[in-house]
Scaffold this motif. Structure first.
Motif, PDB file in Angstrom:
ATOM      1  N   THR A   1      42.225 106.649  59.790  1.00 55.88           N
ATOM      2  CA  THR A   1      42.158 107.994  59.123  1.00 55.88           C
ATOM      3  C   THR A   1      40.950 108.023  58.257  1.00 55.88           C
ATOM      4  O   THR A   1      40.395 108.842  58.182  1.00 55.88           O
ATOM      5  CB  THR A   1      43.500 108.649  58.516  1.00 55.88           C
TER       6      THR A   1
ATOM      7  N   THR B   1      47.750 109.669  53.427  1.00 58.89           N
ATOM      8  CA  THR B   1      48.336 109.806  54.687  1.00 58.89           C
ATOM      9  C   THR B   1      49.884 109.760  54.495  1.00 58.89           C
ATOM     10  O   THR B   1      50.709 110.209  55.567  1.00 58.89           O
ATOM     11  CB  THR B   1      47.926 108.265  55.331  1.00 58.89           C
TER      12      THR B   1
ATOM     13  N   ARG C   1      56.777 105.595  61.402  1.00 65.16           N
ATOM     14  CA  ARG C   1      57.149 106.670  61.655  1.00 65.16           C
ATOM     15  C   ARG C   1      56.571 107.900  60.385  1.00 65.16           C
ATOM     16  O   ARG C   1      56.603 109.036  60.701  1.00 65.16           O
ATOM     17  CB  ARG C   1      58.639 106.986  61.892  1.00 65.16           C
TER      18      ARG C   1
ATOM     19  N   PHE D   1      53.722 107.993  59.752  1.00 62.49           N
ATOM     20  CA  PHE D   1      52.195 108.442  60.081  1.00 62.49           C
ATOM     21  C   PHE D   1      52.133 109.367  61.026  1.00 62.49           C
ATOM     22  O   PHE D   1      52.890 109.498  62.150  1.00 62.49           O
ATOM     23  CB  PHE D   1      51.502 106.885  60.738  1.00 62.49           C
ATOM     24  N   ASN D   2      51.062 110.289  60.626  1.00 59.24           N
ATOM     25  CA  ASN D   2      50.855 111.587  61.708  1.00 59.24           C
ATOM     26  C   ASN D   2      49.315 110.918  62.427  1.00 59.24           C
ATOM     27  O   ASN D   2      48.385 110.969  61.942  1.00 59.24           O
ATOM     28  CB  ASN D   2      50.409 112.769  60.838  1.00 59.24           C
ATOM     29  N   PRO D   3      49.519 110.841  63.503  1.00 59.21           N
ATOM     30  CA  PRO D   3      48.383 110.358  64.364  1.00 59.21           C
ATOM     31  C   PRO D   3      47.661 111.479  65.105  1.00 59.21           C
ATOM     32  O   PRO D   3      46.482 111.252  65.993  1.00 59.21           O
ATOM     33  CB  PRO D   3      49.229 109.476  65.583  1.00 59.21           C
ATOM     34  N   GLY D   4      47.769 112.538  64.431  1.00 58.02           N
ATOM     35  CA  GLY D   4      47.236 113.796  65.356  1.00 58.02           C
ATOM     36  C   GLY D   4      45.831 113.700  64.966  1.00 58.02           C
ATOM     37  O   GLY D   4      44.673 114.016  65.973  1.00 58.02           O
TER      38      GLY D   4
ATOM     39  N   THR E   1      42.819 110.727  63.987  1.00 61.91           N
ATOM     40  CA  THR E   1      42.397 109.428  63.787  1.00 61.91           C
ATOM     41  C   THR E   1      40.898 109.194  64.209  1.00 61.91           C
ATOM     42  O   THR E   1      40.447 110.003  64.958  1.00 61.91           O
ATOM     43  CB  THR E   1      43.371 108.524  64.334  1.00 61.91           C
TER      44      THR E   1
ATOM     45  N   PRO F   1      50.177 107.308  71.414  1.00 62.23           N
ATOM     46  CA  PRO F   1      49.444 108.062  70.552  1.00 62.23           C
ATOM     47  C   PRO F   1      48.195 108.727  71.131  1.00 62.23           C
ATOM     48  O   PRO F   1      47.654 108.375  71.737  1.00 62.23           O
ATOM     49  CB  PRO F   1      49.428 107.311  69.429  1.00 62.23           C
TER      50      PRO F   1
ATOM     51  N   PHE G   1      42.061 117.241  58.580  1.00 62.36           N
ATOM     52  CA  PHE G   1      43.422 116.582  58.802  1.00 62.36           C
ATOM     53  C   PHE G   1      44.414 117.636  58.539  1.00 62.36           C
ATOM     54  O   PHE G   1      44.167 118.525  57.875  1.00 62.36           O
ATOM     55  CB  PHE G   1      43.768 115.432  57.853  1.00 62.36           C
ATOM     56  N   ALA G   2      45.653 117.519  59.415  1.00 63.48           N
ATOM     57  CA  ALA G   2      46.790 118.231  58.925  1.00 63.48           C
ATOM     58  C   ALA G   2      47.345 118.365  57.591  1.00 63.48           C
ATOM     59  O   ALA G   2      48.004 119.269  57.086  1.00 63.48           O
ATOM     60  CB  ALA G   2      48.179 117.957  59.729  1.00 63.48           C
ATOM     61  N   ASN G   3      47.136 117.296  56.542  1.00 62.58           N
ATOM     62  CA  ASN G   3      47.633 117.355  55.327  1.00 62.58           C
ATOM     63  C   ASN G   3      46.723 118.320  54.462  1.00 62.58           C
ATOM     64  O   ASN G   3      47.024 118.387  53.308  1.00 62.58           O
ATOM     65  CB  ASN G   3      47.575 115.771  54.891  1.00 62.58           C
TER      66      ASN G   3
END
Length: 485
Positions: free
Chosen positions: A90, A97, A105, A107-110, A112, A142, A369-371
């Motif tokens: 990422t 992260t 589990r 980790f958000n692989p959306g 990368t 993923p 990123f989603a975060n």
């Protein structure tokens, strides 16, 4: 990097040693090269070792020692497998992260490097170790990967998921995981679309400690393939004995170091590590041969690094998660832009820099990123192809951490400053549970070449955190570290 710290900083002048280590352009053209193929060999739990180790590995020696660049001041943000891999993919710090322990589990692989390169038109595949706990993931294919062959990974007795199909491997000679992963990668590469650049993320279990065919372990050392046990290529390889190996006086170190025993005076043994890497070298050679046959070799970026470092006896520590295990090997070779002999570069780099660098070279940008956080790493594309790219890190520091469960090592966070920092090169560490602190003068490095009596202290042997004359430096670095968080 957070703009609160870099906005007022001018772009640093690149030091003479860094200029000298830059690759020479292969041609006179100033146009950016076509999107490069990327072959990333990602070792597991590999510490800093002298060149004498890699000289025993024919293909790795040819690519990286004889023609590539060794980045001798590269560091891991969080020296542990799963956090390290999440940051590699990422370009974000571990506390962004959310992967702060060995549990994939988290980790958000959306978003990368794989998803970004795939969207850019790359054919992407991954083989080998993905994240700790891969077998527990609900999705074993993923996002972003065209083909996968991933595993939790051991040398023997493991399950590999090949495009979501579970395949168990036992203890036969041909179950040796490096060879199995290599076979899948060569199969994927052989069928890669000719009109697409490729991203191959190759993840052997080497040189993680592990059991052999019979379930036997040799201390914390790895298990080589049966054909490489006692291989003449690794006979007589010198042990690793950096200046800080088996540090005699650790009275200035945190308690968890003071209670460590002295290690073998001969140094950290590298023969078994070398033997284990011979399979990785053969894997790399197979990939190189295939790329040459496909006409892809010249425009392929080859990377050799590790998910996290390992101390291997530095400052008496032999494991991970401690600051002494944060430095990582990083070698890069790009035939299209690099000519001449191998070289070294001592610019401060972090594992989070790889994703934005490779993305820029491919024509993309990491994120969003989603975060909601931006990418933390900074591109160093200008160090790899200076005729076509100008990017070099503009920050004056990187941050480092161990925020997971406090086991043998108390939780800590730290800051590493670069040569363009107004205070020079330092490493400051604060431990949460104990309140202990460390402060080291990192000038005079890298530790790999440093000897006692040289200037500076890049091997972290003299803790200056509690010396009055360094109080202002300690407080300045702590304030900056907290601001960067």
């Amino acid at each position: 990097m957070l703009t609160i710290l870099v906005a007022a900083m001018p772009s640093p002048a690149i030091e003479a040693s860094q200029v000298a280590a830059m690759p020479s352009p292969a041609t006179e053209a100033s146009e950016p090269p076509q999107p490069p193929n990327i072959v990333w060999v990602n070792l597991d739990d590999t510490g800093i070792a002298p060149a004498s180790l890699y000289e025993r590995l024919p293909m790795i020696k040819s690519l990286f020692l004889e023609h590539g660049v060794s980045f001798v001041n590269a560091w891991n943000n969080f020296p542990l497998c799963c956090p390290g891999r999440a940051s590699q993919l990422t370009g974000q710090w571990a506390h962004h992260t959310g992967v702060i322990k060995n549990d994939g589990r988290l980790f958000n692989p959306g978003v990368t490097l794989a998803t970004e390169l795939h969207d850019q038109g790359y054919y992407t595949f991954i083989t080998g170790k993905y994240l700790n706990g891969t077998s527990l993931l609900s999705d074993k294919t993923p996002p972003g990967w065209d083909d996968v062959a991933i595993a939790d990974s051991k040398y023997y007795r493991y399950t590999i998921y090949v495009n979501d199909e579970a395949r168990y491997h036992g203890s036969r000679t041909d179950d040796y995981s490096t060879d199995v992963f290599a076979a899948h990668s060569l199969e994927f590469l052989a069928t890669a679309p000719a009109d697409k650049p490729i991203f191959a993320f190759l993840n052997p279990y080497a040189v993680h400690q592990g059991a052999d065919q019979n379930g036997s372990k040799v201390g914390t050392l790895p298990a080589p393939a049966p054909r490489h046990k006692g291989d003449p290529a690794c006979q007589g390889v010198p042990s690793s004995k950096l200046a800080n190996y088996n540090e005699a006086d650790v009275s200035d170190k945190p308690y968890y170091i003071r209670r460590q025993p002295l290690r073998a005076a001969t140094g950290w043994p590298l023969q078994r590590i070398c033997e284990t890497l011979l399979s990785v070298d053969e894997w790399t050679a197979g990939v190189v041969d295939t790329l040459k046959a496909q006409g892809r070799f010249d425009n392929t970026i080859f990377i050799l690094t590790t998910d996290n470092g390992r101390a291997w006896g530095s400052n008496r520590w032999i494991k991970k998660t401690a600051p002494y295990a944060a430095q990582i090997p990083l070698f890069i070779y790009w035939p299209a832009t690099m000519v001449g002999n191998g070289s070294e570069n001592d610019m401060l780099l972090a594992n989070v820099d790889l994703a934005p660098t490779l993305c820029e070279l491919a024509g993309c940008v990491m994120g969003p990123f989603a975060n909601g956080r931006p990418v933390d790493g900074q591109s160093f594309a200008g160090l790899l192809a200076p005729d076509a790219f100008s990017s070099v890190p503009t920050r004056d520091a990187t941050i480092h951490e161990h925020l997971g469960p406090a086991s043998q090592v108390p939780r800590w966070k730290g800051i590493m400053t670069a040569s363009n920092h107004q205070l020079g090169r330092w490493f400051y560490v604060h431990y949460f549970e104990t309140g202990e602190q460390e402060l080291y003068d990192m000038s005079g490095g890298p530790c790999l070449h440093w000897e006692v009596g040289d200037g500076g202290d890049p091997c972290m042997m003299s803790n200056k955190a509690h010396k009055a004359k360094f109080k202002s430096i300690r407080w300045a670095l702590r304030r900056q570290m907290e601001a960067m968080w």
